[in-house]
Design an enzyme around this catalytic site. Structure first.
Site, PDB file in Angstrom:
ATOM      1  N   ALA A 174       0.581  -1.186  -0.080  1.00  0.00           N
ATOM      2  CA  ALA A 174       0.143   0.255   0.170  1.00  0.00           C
ATOM      3  C   ALA A 174       0.683   1.303   0.059  1.00  0.00           C
ATOM      4  O   ALA A 174       1.905   1.170   0.364  1.00  0.00           O
ATOM      5  CB  ALA A 174      -0.870  -0.061   1.507  1.00  0.00           C
ATOM      6  N   HIS A 215       2.099 -12.736   4.532  1.00  0.00           N
ATOM      7  CA  HIS A 215       1.993 -11.218   4.522  1.00  0.00           C
ATOM      8  C   HIS A 215       3.313 -10.803   4.942  1.00  0.00           C
ATOM      9  O   HIS A 215       3.103  -9.784   5.836  1.00  0.00           O
ATOM     10  CB  HIS A 215       0.761 -10.874   5.567  1.00  0.00           C
ATOM     11  CG  HIS A 215      -0.061  -9.889   4.876  1.00  0.00           C
ATOM     12  ND1 HIS A 215      -1.306  -9.857   4.515  1.00  0.00           N
ATOM     13  CD2 HIS A 215       0.138  -8.694   5.026  1.00  0.00           C
ATOM     14  CE1 HIS A 215      -1.864  -8.832   4.080  1.00  0.00           C
ATOM     15  NE2 HIS A 215      -1.050  -7.969   4.490  1.00  0.00           N
ATOM     16  N   GLY A 266       7.790 -13.407   0.725  1.00  0.00           N
ATOM     17  CA  GLY A 266       8.273 -13.335   2.148  1.00  0.00           C
ATOM     18  C   GLY A 266       9.794 -13.697   2.264  1.00  0.00           C
ATOM     19  O   GLY A 266       9.772 -14.951   2.048  1.00  0.00           O
ATOM     20  N   GLY A 267      10.483 -12.901   2.476  1.00  0.00           N
ATOM     21  CA  GLY A 267      12.050 -13.413   2.954  1.00  0.00           C
ATOM     22  C   GLY A 267      12.975 -13.076   1.611  1.00  0.00           C
ATOM     23  O   GLY A 267      14.262 -13.338   1.806  1.00  0.00           O
ATOM     24  N   ARG A 279      15.365 -11.976  -0.701  1.00  0.00           N
ATOM     25  CA  ARG A 279      16.374 -10.786  -0.612  1.00  0.00           C
ATOM     26  C   ARG A 279      17.272 -10.866  -1.660  1.00  0.00           C
ATOM     27  O   ARG A 279      17.831 -10.027  -2.065  1.00  0.00           O
ATOM     28  CB  ARG A 279      16.898 -10.623   0.722  1.00  0.00           C
ATOM     29  CG  ARG A 279      16.126 -10.260   1.969  1.00  0.00           C
ATOM     30  CD  ARG A 279      15.527  -8.992   1.773  1.00  0.00           C
ATOM     31  NE  ARG A 279      14.510  -8.714   2.992  1.00  0.00           N
ATOM     32  CZ  ARG A 279      13.382  -8.810   2.833  1.00  0.00           C
ATOM     33  NH1 ARG A 279      12.586  -9.338   1.833  1.00  0.00           N
ATOM     34  NH2 ARG A 279      12.513  -8.573   3.856  1.00  0.00           N
TER      35      ARG A 279
END
Length: 380
Positions: free
Chosen positions: A84, A261, A293-294, A296
């Site tokens: 968002a 999330h 998620g996670g 990198r």
């Protein structure tokens, strides 16, 4: 894209630079998880525990990370997760992000709480756009956003299913975080968004808004309502178990995203890489499974694809790049991840995405040999 400086050679540069630029409450809103942030940490730890099994004497003079996903040809399996209020991080907001995604040949998932209009995002985009949805109590408002997205050329709807209420995001509560008045979720009636701008000691505007506007009665039966209102593919985001993956397939969804999330909902939930194998095993091979998620590094991307993901979605690093240098910053983040993935494919001896499977990953951590099939205890 400008020249890559030595400091730009991994995403940690952008993380540190973004932290130095952003107000503390906005940094916490972006970086924080729920509860004690165990799942937030576990998402990264699961990737760090994995070890790869490289093959040698393979022709890797050409590598290829392209794929087709829900009918769109992409140059990379690295997409942009829905988040968002991109204008919290740069004045151009989602327009800058969309331009960078197009330059990378990546899919972008815009959020229902985007701070730029769907039409402006679509006009800036040169790659495929998907729209993320929360299930609002006001179904007329939800239907209107869906109609606008389809008219603007968005190519899929991504329904977040792990947020019947917002998790206990303690950083936001301690900061009394609220969305600044000059930044708005412009694609929704502002009467629906008023609570997100109200701060209070010990609570956040984000949590108050979710309590007012999110419909916690959403069930599998409601998917037919969404299907009746759009011809776009439907993707469910927030699947962590085989049971829900099977139900998603039975209800005819077009893809699922293994997601917790970003560690911002149920603290203690499975890290996404640990949940991935059981979800993949539970659905037909024709149903794409994505992961967020996670992630990198490009090596993280390769690990997820080896364990059955068709593509991955990147969250916080994109916002780091956006905060540091707008479109150019996001473009650099995506270019870094793509280059890391390219190196990983070559050094693994698996030059195409199709060459990646569970035999590329050692289990348990450090073992010389893979198991016959991927399992949920992968990389522990």
């Amino acid at each position: 894209m400008g020249p890559v400086e030595p400091a730009d050679l991994d995403s940690t540069y952008f993380e540190a630079a973004a932290r130095a630029r952003l107000p503390a409450d906005i940094w916490d809103f972006m970086q924080g998880g729920s509860g004690a942030e165990r799942t937030l940490a576990a998402n990264r730890a699961q990737f760090e525990h994995c070890r790869l099994r490289p093959r040698t004497l393979v022709d890797v003079s050409t590598t290829d990370q392209s794929l087709t996903l829900l009918g769109s040809r992409l140059r990379t399996p690295i997409g942009i997760a829905p988040m968002a209020y991109h204008q919290l991080f740069h004045p151009e907001g989602e327009v800058a992000t969309a331009r960078a995604a197009g330059r990378a040949g990546a899919v972008m998932v815009a959020g229902i709480f985007a701070s730029r209009t769907l039409e402006a995002i679509a006009e800036a985009a040169t790659g495929p756009l998907w729209l993320q949805l929360y299930w609002l109590r006001r179904r007329d408002a939800l239907a209107a956003v869906v109609e606008r997205a389809e008219a603007a050329g968005f190519r899929a709807l991504v329904l977040t299913v792990d947020a019947p209420r917002i998790g206990r995001r303690l950083r936001d509560a301690r900061n009394g975080f609220a969305v600044p008045a000059h930044i708005r979720a412009v694609n929704l009636d502002q009467t629906l968004m008023a609570a997100s701008h109200r701060s209070g000691q010990g609570s956040s505007g984000i949590a108050e808004h979710a309590r007012e506007q999110f419909d916690p009665s959403l069930t599998w039966a409601d998917l037919s309502w969404l299907r009746e209102r759009s011809s776009l593919p439907i993707v469910l985001k927030g699947i962590l178990t085989a049971e829900d993956a099977r139900l998603a397939a039975e209800h005819g969804v077009d893809a699922v995203v293994v997601s917790n999330h970003g560690g911002r909902q149920l603290d203690g939930a499975l890290p996404t890489l640990a949940a991935l194998p059981e979800v993949v095993a539970a659905v037909p091979p024709t149903l794409p499974v994505l992961l967020d998620g996670g992630v990198r590094t490009g090596t993280d991307v390769a690990l997820a694809i080896a364990l059955g993901a068709r593509a991955v979605l990147i969250g916080r690093p994109v916002l780091w790049g956006l905060a540091v240098d707008g479109e150019e910053g996001v473009a650099r983040i995506l270019a870094l991840l793509k280059a890391e993935l390219d190196d990983t494919l070559a050094l693994l001896g698996r030059p195409r995405l199709a060459d990646l499977d569970h035999t590329a990953v050692a289990r348990p951590a450090g073992s010389a040999a893979p198991l016959a099939t991927p399992t949920p205890d992968q990389c522990r």
